[in-house]
Write a protein that holds these residues in place. Structure first.
Motif, mmCIF file in Angstrom:
data_model
loop_
_atom_site.group_PDB
_atom_site.id
_atom_site.type_symbol
_atom_site.label_atom_id
_atom_site.label_comp_id
_atom_site.label_asym_id
_atom_site.label_seq_id
_atom_site.Cartn_x
_atom_site.Cartn_y
_atom_site.Cartn_z
ATOM 1 N N PRO A 209 -2.892 -5.792 1.675
ATOM 2 C CA PRO A 209 -2.051 -7.014 2.084
ATOM 3 C C PRO A 209 -0.651 -6.763 1.158
ATOM 4 O O PRO A 209 -0.645 -5.994 0.268
ATOM 5 N N ASP A 210 0.097 -7.806 1.506
ATOM 6 C CA ASP A 210 1.391 -7.849 0.911
ATOM 7 C C ASP A 210 1.049 -8.567 -0.384
ATOM 8 O O ASP A 210 1.057 -9.770 0.007
ATOM 9 N N PRO A 211 1.411 -8.107 -1.662
ATOM 10 C CA PRO A 211 1.136 -9.152 -2.591
ATOM 11 C C PRO A 211 1.918 -10.108 -2.729
ATOM 12 O O PRO A 211 1.704 -11.097 -3.506
ATOM 13 N N ARG A 212 3.150 -10.239 -2.229
ATOM 14 C CA ARG A 212 4.050 -11.343 -2.259
ATOM 15 C C ARG A 212 3.785 -12.372 -1.344
ATOM 16 O O ARG A 212 4.248 -13.361 -1.299
ATOM 17 N N LEU B 66 0.251 -13.800 6.952
ATOM 18 C CA LEU B 66 -0.269 -12.579 7.509
ATOM 19 C C LEU B 66 0.990 -11.641 8.268
ATOM 20 O O LEU B 66 0.362 -10.857 8.630
ATOM 21 N N ARG B 67 2.028 -11.909 7.900
ATOM 22 C CA ARG B 67 3.216 -11.226 8.304
ATOM 23 C C ARG B 67 2.962 -9.706 7.730
ATOM 24 O O ARG B 67 2.376 -9.630 6.748
ATOM 25 N N PRO B 68 3.761 -8.720 8.498
ATOM 26 C CA PRO B 68 3.644 -7.293 7.814
ATOM 27 C C PRO B 68 4.460 -7.310 6.727
ATOM 28 O O PRO B 68 5.173 -8.195 6.163
ATOM 29 N N GLU B 69 4.103 -6.283 5.955
ATOM 30 C CA GLU B 69 4.727 -5.947 4.606
ATOM 31 C C GLU B 69 6.060 -5.726 4.644
ATOM 32 O O GLU B 69 6.458 -5.068 5.733
ATOM 33 N N HIS B 70 6.811 -6.108 3.847
ATOM 34 C CA HIS B 70 8.200 -5.604 3.467
ATOM 35 C C HIS B 70 8.444 -5.512 2.049
ATOM 36 O O HIS B 70 9.236 -6.266 1.391
ATOM 37 N N SER C 47 9.283 -4.736 9.687
ATOM 38 C CA SER C 47 8.297 -5.447 10.720
ATOM 39 C C SER C 47 6.945 -4.467 10.899
ATOM 40 O O SER C 47 6.733 -4.434 12.165
ATOM 41 N N GLY C 48 6.506 -4.277 9.828
ATOM 42 C CA GLY C 48 5.017 -3.666 10.143
ATOM 43 C C GLY C 48 5.198 -2.115 10.691
ATOM 44 O O GLY C 48 4.186 -1.318 10.951
ATOM 45 N N HIS D 184 -1.807 0.586 4.866
ATOM 46 C CA HIS D 184 -1.517 -0.651 4.986
ATOM 47 C C HIS D 184 -1.442 -0.975 6.488
ATOM 48 O O HIS D 184 -0.843 -2.460 6.729
ATOM 49 N N SER D 185 -2.130 -0.480 7.193
ATOM 50 C CA SER D 185 -2.107 -0.747 8.966
ATOM 51 C C SER D 185 -0.720 -0.747 9.489
ATOM 52 O O SER D 185 -0.348 -1.733 10.174
ATOM 53 N N TRP D 186 0.244 0.079 8.984
ATOM 54 C CA TRP D 186 1.716 0.120 9.427
ATOM 55 C C TRP D 186 1.616 1.146 10.692
ATOM 56 O O TRP D 186 0.779 1.888 10.868
ATOM 57 N N THR D 187 2.622 0.718 11.510
ATOM 58 C CA THR D 187 2.687 1.805 12.432
ATOM 59 C C THR D 187 3.707 2.714 12.241
ATOM 60 O O THR D 187 4.824 2.622 11.960
#
Length: 610
Positions: free
Chosen positions: A148-151, A236-240, A293-294, A323-326
């Motif tokens: 997950p995104d820790p922030r 739940l938004r993708p990490e930035h 945006s993931g 991280h389940s990024w595309t």
């Protein structure tokens, strides 16, 4: 012989049937479970939403249970079913991306939704399907391990507190805004209780007359839904992640570029300081990227030894999976595209062409160069002179003046650039960069020169190995005569031999081949229609103008590619790339302690003026 064939056929059918039966018993492959569960979650969410919105089926075989269930259980169950359904719909995307938080939330919501379905609609299917999905989730919980995104958890908590408090205060104003429709004189505690119930879609202790009750209930429910939706989004938004090169990363990249930088004209742009980097196990290659945006966007080819590229690419893909990024690559060369597709199984699509001018072959002579030659002569007669120097040869005062002028002449409020922009001018570590400037010669009467003195246009080039440069940005004073860009490019090409430069990479032209083939005689209707669409889009994205501008200098065209996993990922990758390049800007709070990106116009997509 016929007997043997018949025997084989008789045994093949049960064999195939057995494999199908065994596959059905085993269930789907573990790696495909998140996608299947996401689809099932969407189905269950739709069923729960339908249960909360539409009236109960009076013809249900289990309707007899309504006679023994408490009468007040119906509204509670309807609100619970609606809430669970909406949340499951939101969680489906997180389940597809294997997010652990989405898994935990779904495990909690499924039994609650099953209870709501049983109590409100008395539906056996509404109980069995969620419980079956819950069993799959628990059995394959190891597949939901994306980091997950820790922030995000802190932003979600802050949103819940702020939005919750605002909804509570606004809800208190709503329930108190109809005193003539309110039965009795309820206390503040009763009003607060009614607001809290209403935010969860449940009837509170207050009684209204007429249609006011429905108005208040829908208003409070909308506030509660808004609070829930925004909180779920932040959670739940993708990490930035705040990408940034460390001093050690930058030093290692510069060492790789010193040995292998001549291979790719975009290699030096890997030194943007708002990118992250992964190195191969041997340290001989690296891939720089940014997450938007993931989407894990890499720019250009990997840096370093080609033989070590597979190791860096593997690290890149491991990071994307964790991280389940595309994963995606923008602007890689043909060699880079071949390595990426071979090592990862991804696909490649031609994005456009890079214009490269060989200095030894460039000349203003001849009919094809007549327009450029005439424009350059006209600008020179108008009283402009040019200078081409290395950054290390400029004084700090002049560098500062060039930086301030470039910022002032930027065509948009948003800085642009990612895969083909360095994002800075005059850094002490970039002494090999080349700067071409145009200056207005003062009139005899010494008239005013403007806010930046005699400086009227700037071109900035980054190194491309020991004998090449790649165009980074093009800026000019809007009040200057048109043709500044052509003048400076010609001047830089003519001065290149003095600086040991044999090749110059100019702008990147998207879909160049389609534009070139579509305007030729004999082009088919599909190609002409595609070219027409590109010309139409050029009103906003300068597709055709960049191609025509590049073609003036008679370059050779080097194709560039985008690497992607699936066609369905292309819209998402395109959206992320437009954000990274600065064409689309989403509001996002600035993080303290993080220096904002100092990107400029995309070097291979400059703003052109007539």
């Amino acid at each position: 012989m016929f007997v043997r064939i018949d025997a084989r056929n008789r045994g093949a059918v049960p064999g195939r049937l057995g494999r199908v039966v065994r596959g059905a018993v085993r269930g789907p492959r573990p790696e495909s479970v998140p996608a299947w569960i996401a689809r099932a979650g969407l189905l269950v969410g739709l069923l729960d939403v339908a249960a909360g919105v539409f009236p109960r089926f009076r013809h249900s075989r289990m309707h007899a249970l309504a006679q023994v269930l408490p009468g007040t259980l119906g509204p509670y169950a309807a609100a619970l079913a609606l809430s669970c359904g909406v949340l499951l719909l939101l969680l489906a995307h997180g389940l597809r991306r294997r997010k652990r938080r989405a898994w935990r939330a779904t495990v909690v919501l499924l039994p609650l939704g099953a209870c709501a379905q049983f109590a409100y609609r008395h539906s056996l299917a509404g109980v069995v399907i969620p419980l079956a999905l819950l069993w799959l989730l628990v059995r394959h919980r190891g597949e939901f391990d994306a980091l997950p995104d820790p922030r995000s958890r802190w932003r979600a908590l802050a949103n819940l507190v702020v939005m919750g408090a605002g909804s509570l205060l606004l809800g208190l104003a709503i329930v108190s805004a109809h005193p003539d429709k309110l039965a009795g004189d309820p206390s503040l505690a009763d009003r607060l209780a009614h607001v809290l119930y209403g935010l969860f879609g449940v009837d509170g202790p207050l009684d209204y007359t007429g249609r006011t009750s429905s108005t208040v209930a829908f208003s409070l429910g909308a506030l509660g839904m808004l609070t829930a939706l925004t909180t779920i989004y932040f959670a739940l938004r993708p990490e930035h992640p705040a990408a940034g090169l460390t001093e050690d990363d930058e030093a290692r990249l510069r060492a790789l570029l010193e040995r292998h930088g001549a291979r790719d004209s975009l290699g030096h742009f890997a030194l943007r300081r708002d990118k992250a980097v992964v190195f191969s196990p041997s340290g001989k290659a690296a891939v720089c990227y940014r997450v938007v945006s993931g989407v894990m966007l890499a720019g250009g080819d990997p840096v370093g030894d080609v033989e070590a590229w597979p190791g860096a690419i593997e690290r890149f893909m491991d990071e994307a999976r964790a991280h389940s990024w595309t994963p995606a690559v923008m602007g890689c060369s043909e060699t880079g595209g071949e390595v990426w597709t071979r090592e990862t199984g991804l696909d490649a699509l031609e994005l456009g062409d890079e214009a490269v001018v060989d200095v030894a072959d460039f000349s203003l002579a001849g009919r094809p160069m007549r327009n450029v030659r005439q424009m350059v002569k006209r600008i020179e007669r108008a009283g402009y002179e040019t200078r081409v120097r290395r950054v290390r040869d400029l004084s700090p005062a002049e560098l500062d003046r060039i930086r301030r002028a470039a910022d002032a002449w930027r065509g948009t409020d948003t800085e642009r650039g990612f895969s083909m922009a360095l994002g800075r001018i005059g850094d002490s570590a970039d002494g090999d960069c080349l700067i071409a400037t145009a200056h207005k010669v003062p009139d005899a009467d010494g008239g005013p020169q403007g806010p930046h003195g005699d400086l009227k246009a700037v071109l900035h080039f980054v190194p491309w190995g020991p004998d090449g440069v790649s165009l980074d940005l093009m800026r000019r004073d809007r009040a200057a005569d048109p043709g500044m860009n052509e003048l400076l490019i010609v001047t830089a090409l003519q001065a290149a031999p003095r600086h040991g430069i044999a090749r110059v990479s100019l702008n990147f032209a998207m879909f160049r081949s389609a534009l070139a083939r579509g305007e030729k005689i004999g082009a088919g209707p599909v190609l002409r229609a595609w070219r027409g669409l590109l010309v139409f889009l050029s009103r906003w994205f300068q597709i055709e103008s960049l191609y025509k501008f590049n073609a003036k200098f008679r370059p050779r065209w080097e194709p560039r590619f985008v690497v992607y996993g699936s066609p369905r990922d292309l819209p998402r990758i395109g959206w992320a790339a437009m954000q990274a390049e600065g064409f689309i800007t989403l509001p996002r709070p600035r993080r303290p302690g993080i220096h904002p990106c100092d990107a400029r116009h995309p070097p291979h997509s400059p703003t052109l003026e007539a």
